[in-house]
Enzyme design. Structure first.
Site, PDB file in Angstrom:
ATOM      1  N   GLU A 340       0.796  -1.235   0.000  1.00 59.67           N
ATOM      2  CA  GLU A 340       0.000   0.000   0.000  1.00 59.67           C
ATOM      3  C   GLU A 340       0.829   1.286   0.000  1.00 59.67           C
ATOM      4  OE1 GLU A 340      -3.949  -1.403   2.415  1.00 59.67           O
ATOM      5  OE2 GLU A 340      -2.202  -0.979   3.614  1.00 59.67           O
TER       6      GLU A 340
HETATM    7  C1  NGO Z   1      -3.899  -4.596   4.924  1.00 63.43           C
HETATM    8  C2  NGO Z   1      -2.918  -3.492   5.206  1.00 63.43           C
HETATM    9  C3  NGO Z   1      -2.663  -3.332   6.707  1.00 63.43           C
HETATM   10  C4  NGO Z   1      -3.968  -3.327   7.490  1.00 63.43           C
HETATM   11  C5  NGO Z   1      -4.729  -4.587   7.189  1.00 63.43           C
HETATM   12  C6  NGO Z   1      -6.051  -4.629   7.924  1.00 63.43           C
HETATM   13  C7  NGO Z   1      -1.837  -5.288   4.406  1.00 63.43           C
HETATM   14  C8  NGO Z   1      -0.784  -6.170   3.915  1.00 63.43           C
HETATM   15  N1  NGO Z   1      -1.741  -3.984   4.527  1.00 63.43           N
HETATM   16  O1  NGO Z   1      -3.022  -5.731   4.819  1.00 63.43           O
HETATM   17  O2  NGO Z   1      -1.938  -2.155   6.913  1.00 63.43           O
HETATM   18  O3  NGO Z   1      -3.695  -3.253   8.854  1.00 63.43           O
HETATM   19  O4  NGO Z   1      -4.960  -4.739   5.814  1.00 63.43           O
HETATM   20  O5  NGO Z   1      -6.813  -5.744   7.668  1.00 63.43           O
END
Ligand code: NGO
Length: 532
Positions: A340
């Protein structure tokens, strides 16, 4: 003194005399018929052959381990420490070159390549419990099976009434995947060393072998880095919701690593980058492209932060962090995050990921990253952790990498069970216990087959939980299912059958003090007393 009393005392004296002479050991009840094939072992073993009798532990039983190994003595002691409080017996661990006398437990090694590092064979007769493995880790995994074959109250920390019987027969067991793990996000909310050890104990009971610690994120930096002290001192000051946060000193981290190692669990530390870095950007202004420190962040948005990928100081920072982390991490992997990074330009992200992989390799560790890192050029031996985008997983395999399976809609333990669950999120799915169990890492992504899969990991993100009993509620009862997906062959797994075994673990969870979600899909058993 009445005559019957006199007779009793003389008989006792006579027995005492005989005891010295003939070894007239305290009497135990004869074996009873018990069916090993009906026992609820999770993960389900490769093969179980029942012989319809039983072994009984008594206060005369001892734990013996093959002579000549400190490591085996330690594993024996782990078992003794589990058995002593609830039985009230005083198991001590002794070394022996030969199979011990009747009534004892014996742990020994044998050369059997088919058992690999973690497989074991367990043979239980009315006379002896004999656990054998090709390597010490296999003995440790087998010890978990011994725990599960004893009544659930064996897990209690106070003395309970016996008898302590195990069904007789032979178990042969070996895992399908070499990597079976859980993740703990100690960044969104900080958790103490004790909490982390508790989580490690719980995964160990189900034969998992990896604990991935998410040590940094926008809301907090949780590991002391001596060359960049403000990361933890300032970046670790708070957490989601504005609580006081915290961080592990290097000594505390090493203590966690050792605790895990003693349970044959590898710690994988994660430093998430280039996104999810607000805490670091708040601690050191020079990590921002505009040279201005960010404010600490206590919300739950994602995707707004990035290290300045064009500044050389960023790579000096990463090199220092990786050097210190590698030096206190005996396990082979370091996780570089990579997820992300919405505000990092793609043309910056790719060279960044490529360069960071080299830094990790330079410090002697293998790279793991979230599935987005497959957008870069994966280095030899890099692993990609699939959580969201199947295309990234497929792309990783095309580049020759193996994939670690953590699909959010199946394996995220922070997902709510249903709309009434007090904690957790539901952006990926509601994950009831059946849904968590019914999937196969080897068929999830087209083109990613079993040989491409490193294993499975179930992450617990902590935006909504800040107490260990809340963590337990999200983790249990899904975690035993993930452990089974990682350990047992897909062909041996069936929800209808599994849910009965899981139901039988209810009293075990209770005895271990686990705050579990009592899903209505499962018939939770009461602990039955073994018949005398
Ligand atoms: C995503 C995000 C995390 C969040 C999570 C919550 C990933 C790999 N990046 O998973 O920062 O905490 O969802 O479900």
């Amino acid at each position: 003194m009445p005559t019957n009393r006199i007779t009793y005392y003389s008989a006792t004296l006579l027995c005492a005399a005989l005891l010295t002479f003939m070894g007239c050991a305290p009497k135990k009840a004869p074996p009873i018929s018990m069916d090993l094939a009906q026992e609820s072992i999770i993960p389900i073993p490769v093969s179980i052959k029942a012989t319809n009798s039983s072994f009984e532990l008594t206060d005369a039983s001892e734990i013996y381990v093959q002579t000549g190994s400190e490591e085996l003595l330690k594993i024996g002691q782990f078992l003794a420490d589990k058995l002593n409080p609830s039985t009230g017996f005083d198991f001590t661990v002794k070394a022996s070159t030969a199979i011990p006398d009747d009534g004892n437990i014996y742990l020994s090694l044998k050369k059997d390549a088919a058992l690999g590092d973690e497989g074991y064979t367990l043979s239980i007769t009315p006379e002896l419990v004999h656990l054998e493995a090709n390597a010490p880790a296999g003995l440790f995994r087998g010890v978990q099976t011994i725990r599960q074959l004893l009544p659930a109250k064996i897990e209690m920390s106070s003395k309970q009434e016996g008898p302590w019987r195990m069904a007789s027969g032979t178990i042969n067991d070996v895992p399908v995947y070499a990597f079976r793990g859980a993740m703990f996000d100690v960044a969104r909310h900080f958790f103490s060393v004790e909490d982390t050890k508790r989580y490690i104990d719980l995964i160990a009971a189900y034969k998992m072998n990896v604990m991935h610690l998410h040590l940094s994120d926008d809301q907090g930096w949780r590991i002391e880095i001596k060359s960049w002290p403000k990361l933890a001192e300032h970046g670790g000051k708070t957490q989601v919701g504005g609580g006081k946060g915290g961080y592990y000193t290097q000594e505390q981290y090493k203590d966690i690593v050792q605790y895990a190692l003693d349970r044959y669990i590898t710690i994988i530390p994660e430093i998430d980058m280039p996104g999810h870095t607000n805490a670091a950007l708040a601690a050191y202004p020079e990590l921002n492209c505009d040279g201005k420190a960010r404010e600490l962040y206590t919300g739950t948005e994602v995707g707004f932060s990035t290290l300045c990928t064009q500044n050389e100081i960023t790579y000096k920072f990463i090199d220092d962090v990786m050097r210190e982390l590698a030096a206190m991490t005996p396990g082979p992997y370091i996780h570089i995050g990579g997820d992300e990074s919405h505000v990092t330009k793609k043309e910056d992200y790719i060279p960044f990921v490529n360069r960071v992989q080299n830094i990790v390799l330079k410090h002697g560790k293998q790279v793991i990253g979230w599935d987005e890192i497959a957008l870069g050029t994966l280095k030899k031996g890099a692993f990609v952790q699939h959580w969201a985008d199947v295309d990234n997983a497929v792309n990783a395999v095309k580049q020759g990498s193996k994939v670690l399976m953590s699909p959010a809609r199946k394996a995220y333990m922070d997902m709510q069970y249903d709309s009434t669950t007090k904690w957790g999120l539901h952006w990926a799915a509601y994950i009831e216990v059946d849904s968590a169990y019914i999937w196969d890492p080897a068929t999830l992504a087209p083109g990613v087959t079993q040989k491409d899969v490193l294993g499975i990991e179930a992450p617990l993100w902590s935006e909504t939980v800040d107490q260990i009993d809340e963590v337990e509620y999200m983790v249990f009862p899904r975690l035993p299912g993930y452990a089974e997906i990682g350990w047992s062959a897909a062909s041996a797994r069936n929800w209808g059958e599994y849910k009965k075994r899981l139901g039988a673990h209810g009293p075990r969870f209770t005895a271990m003090g686990i705050n579990y979600y009592p899903s209505k899909l499962v018939e939770w058993k009461e602990e039955k007393n073994q018949k005398n």
